[in-house]
Design a protein around this motif. Structure first.
Motif, PDB file in Angstrom:
ATOM      1  N   PRO A 321      -3.079  10.958   3.345  1.00 50.72           N
ATOM      2  CA  PRO A 321      -3.710   9.445   3.305  1.00 50.72           C
ATOM      3  C   PRO A 321      -3.679   8.822   4.385  1.00 50.72           C
ATOM      4  O   PRO A 321      -4.703   7.997   4.655  1.00 50.72           O
ATOM      5  N   TRP A 322      -2.729   8.922   5.418  1.00 49.86           N
ATOM      6  CA  TRP A 322      -2.629   7.925   6.410  1.00 49.86           C
ATOM      7  C   TRP A 322      -3.814   8.290   7.567  1.00 49.86           C
ATOM      8  O   TRP A 322      -4.226   7.246   8.162  1.00 49.86           O
ATOM      9  N   ALA A 356      -8.904   3.226  -1.368  1.00 48.96           N
ATOM     10  CA  ALA A 356      -7.574   2.771  -1.199  1.00 48.96           C
ATOM     11  C   ALA A 356      -6.787   2.944  -2.410  1.00 48.96           C
ATOM     12  O   ALA A 356      -5.447   3.276  -2.372  1.00 48.96           O
ATOM     13  N   ALA A 357      -7.266   2.503  -3.693  1.00 53.64           N
ATOM     14  CA  ALA A 357      -6.730   2.572  -4.863  1.00 53.64           C
ATOM     15  C   ALA A 357      -6.393   4.228  -5.239  1.00 53.64           C
ATOM     16  O   ALA A 357      -5.383   4.662  -5.648  1.00 53.64           O
ATOM     17  N   ALA A 358      -7.471   5.034  -5.160  1.00 57.48           N
ATOM     18  CA  ALA A 358      -6.938   6.436  -5.370  1.00 57.48           C
ATOM     19  C   ALA A 358      -5.966   7.090  -4.536  1.00 57.48           C
ATOM     20  O   ALA A 358      -5.119   7.891  -4.802  1.00 57.48           O
ATOM     21  N   LEU A 359      -6.018   6.396  -3.318  1.00 64.23           N
ATOM     22  CA  LEU A 359      -4.852   6.922  -2.318  1.00 64.23           C
ATOM     23  C   LEU A 359      -3.666   6.244  -2.491  1.00 64.23           C
ATOM     24  O   LEU A 359      -2.466   6.485  -2.024  1.00 64.23           O
ATOM     25  N   GLY A 360      -3.272   5.434  -3.564  1.00 63.70           N
ATOM     26  CA  GLY A 360      -2.401   4.687  -3.987  1.00 63.70           C
ATOM     27  C   GLY A 360      -1.954   3.692  -3.168  1.00 63.70           C
ATOM     28  O   GLY A 360      -0.582   3.110  -3.076  1.00 63.70           O
ATOM     29  N   PHE A 361      -2.813   3.072  -2.253  1.00 62.07           N
ATOM     30  CA  PHE A 361      -2.468   1.983  -1.186  1.00 62.07           C
ATOM     31  C   PHE A 361      -2.217   0.695  -2.050  1.00 62.07           C
ATOM     32  O   PHE A 361      -3.100   0.271  -3.183  1.00 62.07           O
ATOM     33  N   ASP A 362      -1.351  -0.258  -1.679  1.00 62.73           N
ATOM     34  CA  ASP A 362      -1.410  -1.596  -2.424  1.00 62.73           C
ATOM     35  C   ASP A 362      -2.621  -2.489  -1.999  1.00 62.73           C
ATOM     36  O   ASP A 362      -2.926  -2.327  -0.791  1.00 62.73           O
ATOM     37  N   PRO A 363      -3.329  -2.966  -3.021  1.00 66.15           N
ATOM     38  CA  PRO A 363      -4.611  -3.671  -2.757  1.00 66.15           C
ATOM     39  C   PRO A 363      -4.086  -4.827  -1.509  1.00 66.15           C
ATOM     40  O   PRO A 363      -5.010  -5.169  -0.699  1.00 66.15           O
ATOM     41  N   LEU A 364      -3.117  -5.434  -1.930  1.00 64.13           N
ATOM     42  CA  LEU A 364      -3.023  -6.794  -1.020  1.00 64.13           C
ATOM     43  C   LEU A 364      -2.572  -6.212   0.241  1.00 64.13           C
ATOM     44  O   LEU A 364      -3.121  -6.698   1.287  1.00 64.13           O
ATOM     45  N   TRP A 365      -1.798  -5.260   0.515  1.00 66.80           N
ATOM     46  CA  TRP A 365      -1.549  -4.803   1.861  1.00 66.80           C
ATOM     47  C   TRP A 365      -2.871  -4.381   2.493  1.00 66.80           C
ATOM     48  O   TRP A 365      -3.003  -4.549   3.551  1.00 66.80           O
ATOM     49  N   PHE A 366      -3.540  -3.325   1.788  1.00 68.42           N
ATOM     50  CA  PHE A 366      -4.772  -2.845   2.476  1.00 68.42           C
ATOM     51  C   PHE A 366      -5.555  -3.931   2.727  1.00 68.42           C
ATOM     52  O   PHE A 366      -6.517  -4.038   3.980  1.00 68.42           O
ATOM     53  N   ILE A 423       2.630   0.470   9.726  1.00 67.33           N
ATOM     54  CA  ILE A 423       3.991   1.266   9.772  1.00 67.33           C
ATOM     55  C   ILE A 423       4.866   0.542   8.856  1.00 67.33           C
ATOM     56  O   ILE A 423       5.465   1.240   7.858  1.00 67.33           O
ATOM     57  N   PHE A 424       5.055  -0.983   8.917  1.00 72.27           N
ATOM     58  CA  PHE A 424       5.884  -1.589   8.152  1.00 72.27           C
ATOM     59  C   PHE A 424       5.310  -2.463   7.212  1.00 72.27           C
ATOM     60  O   PHE A 424       4.769  -3.491   7.466  1.00 72.27           O
ATOM     61  N   PRO A 425       4.658  -2.038   6.008  1.00 70.07           N
ATOM     62  CA  PRO A 425       4.158  -2.994   5.171  1.00 70.07           C
ATOM     63  C   PRO A 425       4.954  -4.168   4.686  1.00 70.07           C
ATOM     64  O   PRO A 425       4.455  -5.099   4.194  1.00 70.07           O
ATOM     65  N   GLN A 426       6.054  -4.234   4.780  1.00 72.98           N
ATOM     66  CA  GLN A 426       6.873  -5.445   4.471  1.00 72.98           C
ATOM     67  C   GLN A 426       6.388  -6.431   5.306  1.00 72.98           C
ATOM     68  O   GLN A 426       6.587  -7.609   4.834  1.00 72.98           O
ATOM     69  N   ILE A 427       5.889  -6.358   6.557  1.00 71.21           N
ATOM     70  CA  ILE A 427       5.357  -7.460   7.185  1.00 71.21           C
ATOM     71  C   ILE A 427       4.542  -8.367   6.416  1.00 71.21           C
ATOM     72  O   ILE A 427       4.465  -9.504   6.523  1.00 71.21           O
ATOM     73  N   VAL A 428       3.459  -7.619   5.819  1.00 70.32           N
ATOM     74  CA  VAL A 428       2.781  -8.222   4.844  1.00 70.32           C
ATOM     75  C   VAL A 428       3.186  -8.753   3.258  1.00 70.32           C
ATOM     76  O   VAL A 428       3.272  -9.523   2.996  1.00 70.32           O
ATOM     77  N   MET A 429       3.929  -7.599   2.900  1.00 72.16           N
ATOM     78  CA  MET A 429       4.307  -7.806   1.323  1.00 72.16           C
ATOM     79  C   MET A 429       5.657  -8.594   1.370  1.00 72.16           C
ATOM     80  O   MET A 429       5.921  -9.039   0.210  1.00 72.16           O
ATOM     81  N   TRP A 430       6.378  -9.128   2.152  1.00 77.17           N
ATOM     82  CA  TRP A 430       7.722  -9.451   2.017  1.00 77.17           C
ATOM     83  C   TRP A 430       7.704 -10.893   1.369  1.00 77.17           C
ATOM     84  O   TRP A 430       8.235 -10.988   0.510  1.00 77.17           O
ATOM     85  N   LEU A 431       6.872 -11.696   2.080  1.00 74.77           N
ATOM     86  CA  LEU A 431       6.716 -13.132   1.643  1.00 74.77           C
ATOM     87  C   LEU A 431       6.141 -13.249   0.136  1.00 74.77           C
ATOM     88  O   LEU A 431       6.722 -13.720  -0.763  1.00 74.77           O
ATOM     89  N   PRO A 432       4.967 -12.436  -0.109  1.00 75.04           N
ATOM     90  CA  PRO A 432       4.297 -12.459  -1.431  1.00 75.04           C
ATOM     91  C   PRO A 432       5.349 -12.128  -2.305  1.00 75.04           C
ATOM     92  O   PRO A 432       5.253 -12.641  -3.635  1.00 75.04           O
ATOM     93  N   SER A 433       6.197 -10.947  -2.330  1.00 78.16           N
ATOM     94  CA  SER A 433       7.238 -10.539  -3.310  1.00 78.16           C
ATOM     95  C   SER A 433       8.222 -11.436  -3.303  1.00 78.16           C
ATOM     96  O   SER A 433       9.105 -11.282  -4.307  1.00 78.16           O
ATOM     97  N   GLN A 434       8.615 -12.473  -2.398  1.00 71.72           N
ATOM     98  CA  GLN A 434       9.632 -13.500  -2.704  1.00 71.72           C
ATOM     99  C   GLN A 434       9.304 -14.667  -3.490  1.00 71.72           C
ATOM    100  O   GLN A 434      10.470 -15.220  -4.269  1.00 71.72           O
ATOM    101  N   VAL A 435       8.090 -14.853  -3.738  1.00 71.23           N
ATOM    102  CA  VAL A 435       7.741 -15.964  -4.752  1.00 71.23           C
ATOM    103  C   VAL A 435       7.076 -15.593  -5.902  1.00 71.23           C
ATOM    104  O   VAL A 435       6.408 -14.672  -6.242  1.00 71.23           O
TER     105      VAL A 435
END
Lengths: 435, 167
Positions: A321-322, A356-366, A423-435
């Motif tokens: 996938p990558w 992206a959905a078929a590959l299982g990527f998070d839509p927000l991250w993608f 490489i580090f999806p947390q850069i994108v996903m961390w803040l949205p997951s906090q609120v």
């Protein structure tokens, strides 16, 4: 005709028309008409006005002109000058202070305006002369202005994020939250780069002389001028991010608040309002007419089986996938060389999101990866918009090649952030997951 | 011919200037809606749709002004390097594609609007306004684009014949 040939015809024809200087809004539209006529049926033409009506009456899109208007009014009320003045006084004793101040002021401006031109033009008129006068390296000076201006398309409230969120069916609030960390990370890396280069080679960006430095008390008085716009940004973005107001409501309040700010600074007059209105009309119409053409193009392509074809083709490749992710990012970079970001979002999103959905990527991250990628695109020679705006305000002796060279180191920093976010999806996903 | 160009330019320009002011009522309606929702507990039944209708017209009606100023986004980096005559020739050929699109959209849009008028189509919301008031702006905006495109084509033809850039 087979779907392979249709793909070749539609995208080949589109690129051919673009290179023939047909505006993207009409190149996409006419390819849609021609393809529908030959491969489908002229009856499909009835879809076109329906598509236009669906786009223009979308409540979410109201935020586009409202945020443009807010930025246009704030920019015209002299806030840029105050902002730059205040920030560089604060950075005074540091080597490269003016270039750093440019980046910091641009980050703050990015939270007021969602488009690129306004920041580069106003910083180019204020910051560039003051840097060149103090012996700054022209590459570093222009690079910091263009890179800072490019942040305007990534840091919320950004028109690009709104268009992407709307078209991909993600909430604008989530997109805004996701863009904050990558945007600030990128701005931070710009500052580090400027700081490191000027530290080791002070000739690139000399510090302010002793007598130009000011006391803490004076530093605070410079901030006073910025209180109102700061409150406005915090209120507007805060109410969206906290989920209190819809983006449309917040953008309307922002536009109204910008008029109040201008009135407080005694810059509110009829000509200024008229100018802001016309800028808003033109920019919104440019974005929307590209949107109409691109929607028609992609609807026809989809109806002819193209979207499914590309998905099947991509997923049948015997790779991880990558690899596909990197491949999709490279396609966006390549398309970015000839197609404007609105067009890319409208054309590529409906094709890539199912993959992206078929590959299982998070839509927000993608989605955020695509937006970071497109932000890089505005700074990449030879067709980056940042470069054109820079050329428009730069002194005559500065050549196009100077501007291209100035952008390169900053493009690499942007690329670094894109790779880090992959490489580090947390850069994108961390803040949205906090609120 | 010059009279025709002047008229078309004025139409493109003033339609843009006029509809640009829609920004102000849009802000006003959103403010009314926000005040209704957060201070009186409920929005007005008309404010939401009114906002989208005004914005729809703003989006549509800016097209002609942008075309008149030739600022619709295109890839003109290679184009700028070419001689004036070749540039004009490319513009003339390229405008053929513009006209294909715009004529189809004008034709489709007119039918779309006329149907809405004939059946007195409304939006079906509690306010239930007639929606042809928005739909007619699709053919109208397209017609203005067509005019602006014709003016650009005439200018390109002149440059093609004379070999001189018009000022």
């Amino acid at each position: 005709m087979s779907v392979e040939l249709i793909t070749l015809f539609m995208f080949g024809g589109l690129i051919f028309l673009l290179l023939f200087n047909v505006p993207i809004a009409f190149a996409t539209g006419s390819m849609a008409v021609i393809s529908a006529y030959f491969f489908w049926s002229p009856k499909a033409f009835h879809l076109f006005p329906t598509a236009v009506y669906g786009m223009v009456t979308n409540y979410i899109f109201v935020a586009v002109p409202m945020f443009i208007f807010m930025g246009a009014v704030l920019e015209r009320s002299g806030i840029t000058d105050h902002l730059y003045e205040a920030v560089y006084r604060w950075f005074g004793p540091v080597r490269g202070s003016l270039a750093m101040a440019t980046v910091v002021a641009s980050i703050i401006m990015s939270a007021m305006v969602g488009v690129i031109g306004a920041i580069i033009v106003s910083m180019g008129l204020i910051a560039l002369p003051s840097m060149l006068k103090r012996g700054y390296d022209k590459g570093l000076a222009m690079g910091s202005i263009m890179a800072g201006g490019a942040l305007g398309v990534l840091i919320p409230p950004s028109i690009m994020l709104i268009m992407y969120a709307m078209w991909a069916g993600i909430s604008i609030r989530k997109m805004f939250l996701g863009a904050i960390v990558p945007g600030l990370l990128m701005g931070g890396l710009f500052l580090v780069y400027i700081g490191v280069r000027c530290y080791f080679n002070p000739a690139l960006g000399p510090a302010l002389s002793e007598e130009k430095r000011i006391s803490w008390r004076e530093k605070l008085t410079y901030l006073k001028a910025l209180i109102l716009p700061f409150l406005l940004i915090i209120f507007v973005l805060g109410s969206i991010l906290a989920g209190i107001a819809t983006p449309t409501e917040a953008s309307g309040i922002g536009a109204f608040g910008a008029l109040i700010c201008a009135a407080v600074y005694r810059r509110l007059n009829w000509n200024m309002v008229k100018g802001a209105c016309i800028t808003t009309l033109k920019l919104s119409a440019m974005v929307m007419w590209i949107g109409f053409g691109a929607v028609m193009f992609i609807s026809v392509y989809n109806a002819l089986g193209g979207v499914t074809f590309i998905k099947t083709l991509m997923l049948s490749l015997p790779v991880e996938p990558w690899v596909l992710l990197v491949g999709m990012m490279l396609i966006v970079i390549l398309l970015g060389m000839i197609i404007e970001w609105v067009g890319i979002i409208m054309l590529v999103v409906p094709i890539f999101i199912p993959i992206a959905a078929a590959l299982g990527f998070d839509p927000l991250w993608f989605g955020m990866l695509i937006c970071i990628n497109l932000q890089m695109d505005v700074l990449t020679p030879p067709f980056g918009y940042a470069l054109f705006y820079m050329k428009g305000v730069a002194p005559r002796e500065i050549t196009t090649m100077d501007i291209f060279r100035a952008s390169i180191p900053f493009v690499f920093i942007q690329l670094t952030v894109l790779v880090l976010a992959m490489i580090f999806p947390q850069i994108v996903m961390w803040l949205p997951s906090q609120v | 011919m010059n009279v025709l160009l002047t008229i078309i330019d004025a139409v493109s320009d003033y339609s843009g200037r006029l509809f640009a002011f829609l920004c102000l009522p849009i802000i006003a309606v959103i403010m009314v809606e926000v005040i209704g929702r957060y201070f009186f507990g409920r929005p007005f039944i008309w404010s939401h749709e009114m906002t989208t209708f005004l914005t729809a017209v703003l989006f549509l009606m800016g097209g002609a002004m942008v075309l008149k100023e030739r600022s619709h986004i295109c890839v003109d980096v290679l184009h700028r390097l070419l001689p004036v005559r070749i540039r004009a020739l490319i513009n003339v050929i390229g405008s053929g594609f513009f006209f294909i699109y715009i004529v189809v959209l004008l034709h489709g849009g007119s039918g779309f609007a006329l149907t809405a008028i004939r059946i007195a189509e409304t939006s079906g919301t509690p306010w239930n306004p007639p929606i042809y008031v928005v739909k007619v702006f699709i053919p109208l905006a397209t017609a203005l684009l067509l005019l602006a495109g014709i003016a650009n084509l005439i200018r390109d033809f002149r440059v093609l014949l004379s070999g001189r850039e018009e000022t």
